[in-house]
Design a protein around this motif. Sequence first.
Motif, PDB file in Angstrom:
ATOM      1  N   ALA A 485     -12.638  14.796  26.437  1.00 26.80           N
ATOM      2  CA  ALA A 485     -11.607  15.104  25.449  1.00 26.80           C
ATOM      3  C   ALA A 485     -11.840  14.321  24.160  1.00 26.80           C
ATOM      4  O   ALA A 485     -11.642  14.843  23.054  1.00 26.80           O
ATOM      5  CB  ALA A 485     -10.232  14.788  26.022  1.00 26.80           C
ATOM      6  N   VAL A 486     -12.273  13.067  24.286  1.00 27.07           N
ATOM      7  CA  VAL A 486     -12.567  12.251  23.111  1.00 27.07           C
ATOM      8  C   VAL A 486     -13.691  12.879  22.283  1.00 27.07           C
ATOM      9  O   VAL A 486     -13.593  12.995  21.052  1.00 27.07           O
ATOM     10  CB  VAL A 486     -12.959  10.814  23.542  1.00 27.07           C
ATOM     11  N   VAL A 487     -14.762  13.287  22.974  1.00 26.88           N
ATOM     12  CA  VAL A 487     -15.901  13.898  22.282  1.00 26.88           C
ATOM     13  C   VAL A 487     -15.490  15.223  21.642  1.00 26.88           C
ATOM     14  O   VAL A 487     -15.831  15.511  20.495  1.00 26.88           O
ATOM     15  CB  VAL A 487     -17.072  14.104  23.270  1.00 26.88           C
ATOM     16  N   ARG A 488     -14.725  16.014  22.391  1.00 32.68           N
ATOM     17  CA  ARG A 488     -14.292  17.319  21.882  1.00 32.68           C
ATOM     18  C   ARG A 488     -13.452  17.151  20.612  1.00 32.68           C
ATOM     19  O   ARG A 488     -13.649  17.865  19.625  1.00 32.68           O
ATOM     20  CB  ARG A 488     -13.490  18.057  22.941  1.00 32.68           C
ATOM     21  N   ASP A 489     -12.518  16.197  20.642  1.00 32.92           N
ATOM     22  CA  ASP A 489     -11.656  15.995  19.476  1.00 32.92           C
ATOM     23  C   ASP A 489     -12.454  15.523  18.264  1.00 32.92           C
ATOM     24  O   ASP A 489     -12.205  15.957  17.131  1.00 32.92           O
ATOM     25  CB  ASP A 489     -10.558  14.970  19.809  1.00 32.92           C
ATOM     26  N   ALA A 490     -13.420  14.644  18.509  1.00 35.01           N
ATOM     27  CA  ALA A 490     -14.239  14.129  17.401  1.00 35.01           C
ATOM     28  C   ALA A 490     -15.060  15.249  16.775  1.00 35.01           C
ATOM     29  O   ALA A 490     -15.155  15.351  15.545  1.00 35.01           O
ATOM     30  CB  ALA A 490     -15.149  13.013  17.904  1.00 35.01           C
ATOM     31  N   ILE A 491     -15.624  16.101  17.612  1.00 36.42           N
ATOM     32  CA  ILE A 491     -16.419  17.224  17.111  1.00 36.42           C
ATOM     33  C   ILE A 491     -15.538  18.190  16.331  1.00 36.42           C
ATOM     34  O   ILE A 491     -15.900  18.657  15.240  1.00 36.42           O
ATOM     35  CB  ILE A 491     -17.123  17.942  18.283  1.00 36.42           C
ATOM     36  N   THR A 492     -14.354  18.480  16.882  1.00 37.01           N
ATOM     37  CA  THR A 492     -13.443  19.417  16.227  1.00 37.01           C
ATOM     38  C   THR A 492     -12.977  18.889  14.876  1.00 37.01           C
ATOM     39  O   THR A 492     -12.997  19.607  13.872  1.00 37.01           O
ATOM     40  CB  THR A 492     -12.224  19.691  17.118  1.00 37.01           C
ATOM     41  N   ASP A 493     -12.563  17.622  14.845  1.00 41.04           N
ATOM     42  CA  ASP A 493     -12.066  17.037  13.599  1.00 41.04           C
ATOM     43  C   ASP A 493     -13.171  16.972  12.535  1.00 41.04           C
ATOM     44  O   ASP A 493     -12.930  17.302  11.357  1.00 41.04           O
ATOM     45  CB  ASP A 493     -11.523  15.624  13.858  1.00 41.04           C
ATOM     46  N   THR A 494     -14.370  16.570  12.940  1.00 38.02           N
ATOM     47  CA  THR A 494     -15.479  16.479  11.991  1.00 38.02           C
ATOM     48  C   THR A 494     -15.886  17.858  11.505  1.00 38.02           C
ATOM     49  O   THR A 494     -16.193  18.059  10.324  1.00 38.02           O
ATOM     50  CB  THR A 494     -16.689  15.777  12.635  1.00 38.02           C
ATOM     51  N   GLY A 495     -15.895  18.836  12.420  1.00 36.14           N
ATOM     52  CA  GLY A 495     -16.237  20.203  12.046  1.00 36.14           C
ATOM     53  C   GLY A 495     -15.259  20.771  11.047  1.00 36.14           C
ATOM     54  O   GLY A 495     -15.661  21.428  10.072  1.00 36.14           O
TER      55      GLY A 495
END
Length: 511
Positions: A485-495
């Motif tokens: 979930a941490v990785v997913r959120d970071a990718i989503t926010d950066t994207g």
Amino acid sequence: MSMLERRVGQNALYHNLELEVIPPPAESWCGPTSRKTIIEGRRIIEKYPLVYAPSDTVAGHLKFALKHETLDMGVIAATMRAADPNELEKWVESEPTGAFSRRAWFLYEWFTGKNLNLPDASSGNYVDALNPKLNIGSHGTNLPRYRVVDNMLGVSGMCFTVKPSQAIGRYRTSALNERAQEIVNSARPEVLERAIQYLFTKETKSSFEIEHEEATAQKAERFVAALKSTASFEPSSFDDLIQLQNVIVDRRYAATAFRDFQNFVGETIGPDQEKVHFICPKPEDIQELMRDWGAMCHRLRGMSDPVIASAVVAFAFVYLHPFEDGNGRIHRFLIHNILSREGFTPPNFLFPISAAIVRDVRGYDRTLESLSTPVMERTAWAWDKEYNIIVKNDTDHLFRYFDATEHVEFTYAKIEDTVQKDLREEIDYITLFDAALKALNRAIDMPNRQASLFVRLFMQQGGISKKKRELFKELSDEEVGRLSAVVRDAITDTGHANDDNVEAEDKGPGW
């Protein structure tokens, strides 16, 4: 065609003079018809009303071609060698200031190396040898003898036809190099440095893949080094070519000179059975062909369109196939060399064109076949007792002059593909990877190698699969879920942040 229609221009010259060359890509006809163009695959039929009909002479059809047609270098070169010089002299004498007569005069002397019995032109405005509306040419040189600008796309021993097609026109106005530079400028320096390293590696792997070879670590390292030193490479230098071939092939197949044997491209289909796809120039022709190729490379230096120069230089080379091994990789290397040398590619950068080719191998094959097929149709060959190919007729002229329009269109398309896909995607991937890795490291104290593996697998698969879960036995299921979930959120926010930046750039300074 109907009995009321007759061949004109290069179509007539090809048939009337029985030229042993590849036919012109467009057939022109005059008859009781309106002006129209008919396209049947690669065959183009140009129909003209009777008012366009020229006199049925070499001079008449040459004048029609110079006025209305894209000049096919193979047909024009062969026509000039077959033409009666007296007929051309009379034409120029009757039209001493005529643009078409002076262009024909120049083309005769340029292709044959013989002078017509004419004094130098004393009047008439300078006119391009190649009409830019019908042929793409090189930078021009004024020739006072004819009052003609030599803007030929090559030299007399090797010169190509490139039509200013709609596709080439679109690519030339799309500023691909500027778009690439904007992407480069928008990336953080540390991200860009890693992206560039990856793109060099990707180009190397893909170039070997096209040849159905695996790039071992040693081969890949040598090829990447060659790509990075491309600015110091001079295509017209035979020493540089041979040294490059030595660098990128197995040392057992390193050449000391151009080949002295018959080369061909084919595949083994059974014991003592080869399917021949393409037969290269005869070994006794290769030295002179390569000298003319080198002169052509030198002639195109500083050309206003580096993509056209890179396409004709690189594809001409691969058809000549001067070495036993490494020809394909050198062919693609040459594209990078010229784009870099002419400043089209951002500094210390390259477009991974081979990766784009891997995604479009059929398109690559079709482009190569645009010349290889008509060459094979005009090559008389047989196997000898030792199962070597023997070529029984003259073929060198087929490699000196050909229509490279498709080759230019293909090269432009692959550059556009790399700018839109490889360059943007790699920079975005590294940006997202860094953001995800940083977030993961904040969430857990994990060895960097394991953390990087976790993020990479997540980005490749959209999560950690059951099979890959075994690689992280030290983590509980709850930890794997939380870190995912941490990785997913970071990718989503950066994207989203990247998307907002791109949108803002697209809207321009008014927003």
